[in-house]
Design a protein around this motif. Sequence first.
Motif, PDB file in Angstrom:
ATOM      1  N   ALA A  75       2.415   1.755  -3.369  1.00 42.59           N
ATOM      2  CA  ALA A  75       1.417   2.158  -4.360  1.00 42.59           C
ATOM      3  C   ALA A  75       1.164   3.650  -4.319  1.00 42.59           C
ATOM      4  CB  ALA A  75       0.116   1.402  -4.121  1.00 42.59           C
ATOM      5  N   ASP A  76       1.351   4.278  -3.153  1.00 39.10           N
ATOM      6  CA  ASP A  76       1.046   5.696  -2.993  1.00 39.10           C
ATOM      7  C   ASP A  76       2.274   6.573  -2.824  1.00 39.10           C
ATOM      8  OD1 ASP A  76      -1.638   5.122  -3.132  1.00 39.10           O
ATOM      9  OD2 ASP A  76      -1.900   4.986  -0.966  1.00 39.10           O
TER      10      ASP A  76
ATOM     11  N   ASN B   6       3.573   9.719  -4.555  1.00 35.32           N
ATOM     12  CA  ASN B   6       3.680   9.698  -6.006  1.00 35.32           C
ATOM     13  C   ASN B   6       2.396  10.295  -6.599  1.00 35.32           C
ATOM     14  OD1 ASN B   6       1.753   7.669  -5.756  1.00 35.32           O
ATOM     15  ND2 ASN B   6       3.219   6.014  -6.093  1.00 35.32           N
ATOM     16  N   ARG B   7       2.266  10.242  -7.921  1.00 34.66           N
ATOM     17  CA  ARG B   7       1.089  10.849  -8.548  1.00 34.66           C
ATOM     18  C   ARG B   7      -0.210  10.208  -8.036  1.00 34.66           C
ATOM     19  NH1 ARG B   7       0.436  13.779 -13.302  1.00 34.66           N
ATOM     20  NH2 ARG B   7       2.639  13.440 -13.848  1.00 34.66           N
ATOM     21  N   THR B   8      -0.193   8.873  -7.919  1.00 38.70           N
ATOM     22  CA  THR B   8      -1.389   8.180  -7.434  1.00 38.70           C
ATOM     23  C   THR B   8      -1.720   8.578  -6.007  1.00 38.70           C
ATOM     24  OG1 THR B   8      -0.913   6.293  -8.869  1.00 38.70           O
ATOM     25  CG2 THR B   8      -2.414   5.916  -7.025  1.00 38.70           C
ATOM     26  N   GLY B   9      -0.692   8.625  -5.155  1.00 36.90           N
ATOM     27  CA  GLY B   9      -0.916   9.003  -3.761  1.00 36.90           C
ATOM     28  C   GLY B   9      -1.407  10.431  -3.626  1.00 36.90           C
TER      29      GLY B   9
ATOM     30  N   ASP C  83       6.562   7.437  -3.696  1.00 33.54           N
ATOM     31  CA  ASP C  83       7.711   7.287  -4.581  1.00 33.54           C
ATOM     32  C   ASP C  83       8.800   6.505  -3.850  1.00 33.54           C
ATOM     33  OD1 ASP C  83       9.568   7.801  -6.709  1.00 33.54           O
ATOM     34  OD2 ASP C  83      10.427   9.388  -5.473  1.00 33.54           O
TER      35      ASP C  83
ATOM     36  N   ARG D   2       0.835  -1.208   0.000  1.00 30.82           N
ATOM     37  CA  ARG D   2       0.000   0.000   0.000  1.00 30.82           C
ATOM     38  C   ARG D   2       0.868   1.254   0.000  1.00 30.82           C
ATOM     39  NH1 ARG D   2      -2.958  -2.904   3.914  1.00 30.82           N
ATOM     40  NH2 ARG D   2      -2.017  -1.634   5.548  1.00 30.82           N
TER      41      ARG D   2
ATOM     42  N   ASP E 198      -3.126  12.111  -5.926  1.00 31.27           N
ATOM     43  CA  ASP E 198      -4.516  12.132  -6.387  1.00 31.27           C
ATOM     44  C   ASP E 198      -5.456  11.653  -5.288  1.00 31.27           C
ATOM     45  OD1 ASP E 198      -3.740  13.079  -8.843  1.00 31.27           O
ATOM     46  OD2 ASP E 198      -3.755  11.115  -9.822  1.00 31.27           O
ATOM     47  N   ALA E 199      -5.051  10.584  -4.579  1.00 33.70           N
ATOM     48  CA  ALA E 199      -5.897  10.054  -3.508  1.00 33.70           C
ATOM     49  C   ALA E 199      -6.022  11.055  -2.364  1.00 33.70           C
ATOM     50  CB  ALA E 199      -5.324   8.734  -2.995  1.00 33.70           C
TER      51      ALA E 199
END
Length: 369
Positions: free
Chosen positions: A203-204, A213-216, A206, A200, A218-219
């Motif tokens: 995933a969020d 990161n970009r995903t983290g 870098d 997890r 955004d969340a």
Amino acid sequence: MSWLLDPRCEIDADGRSVLLGQLLSSPLAIVMGSTNSLVLSAACLILHGGLVFALLGTCEVALLAVRVLVLKRVRDIWQVGGVPDVGVPVMLSMAWCLMQGLLASVALQTSNLPLMVLAATLIMGIIGPLCARNFSAPRLALLLVCLCDLPFKVGAALSGNLWLWLLLPMTPLFLMGAMQIVRTFQHLLTASLRAEAQQRYLADHDALTGLLNRTGLDAALVGLPAADDDILAVLGIDLDGFKAVNDAHGHAVGDLLLRAVGQRLASAVRPGDLMARIGGDEFMVVVRNMTPDAVGHVGDTLVASIADEAYSICDATVRIGASIGYACFPEDGATVEQLRLQADVALYAAKRTGKGASLRCNLPLRLTG
């Protein structure tokens, strides 16, 4: 109670929550355990008689009803995201285990062979599930095992059969074996929980800098701005001169440089601000509750923190700069997506001016010297 429920292992808050959930056994498991106990009580009444077995059977039924009701209430709170008090279910489990030990102890003292076999089978059948259901709290698991087993061993000693005294020296090894089962179950689950937590996190975040990161990002930005009166700003950051350093000194130095930049950025923003590496040498910072003028000063500070001092990486001393574009809510955009787009436009405008600049979208250029 907190000492008793301590998992005694390194685990994060989410993992502790999962471990605590292991203590909330299903009502079916409770009913099955009580059913076996009632079978032994009934056999004792039929084969031996006595008020004590009738009393233990009645207490078993009453305790079963209370445990099921309490556990259902606790599980309902747990399933809706609440934090229930598990102290009452734990104490009821302790009372139930002690009752099983007392029932088996009295059954052994009847010297009736079928009842003695049934009593031993009851206790041995309880120990395994106790270890399997309570491994998340080793101290509690050991206590529950002892509450079942030690009265049983006392009954064996008082039965008048000298051969049953051999159970006493076997007890320490038996308890050690039970704790080994507990540790094995706990090790398997905690290793799985740590792996899931690491997945997890990766995933969020870098992997290089430890930033979002970009995903983290955004969340983290879901739902922002949260209200019309929120003041929110997005700052896009692009490093100046990073490619030259990467080409001259290699990717290893470049990676260490990005990590050092991330550390400088982290020290230059407030603890509650969001910071992410969104790819390559591009970073993004999101600040809240700050006026546009204050955001401009933050941009100046970030540029200075990156550019003012050289970086000592391995045997190389390198310098880089930064360009920043930022946009503020609500003046520059009504949504986070609009703010990010406007910040990107301002960033590339800043780079076209000669770099080393902090620029707000559609507003005059701010130079840092």
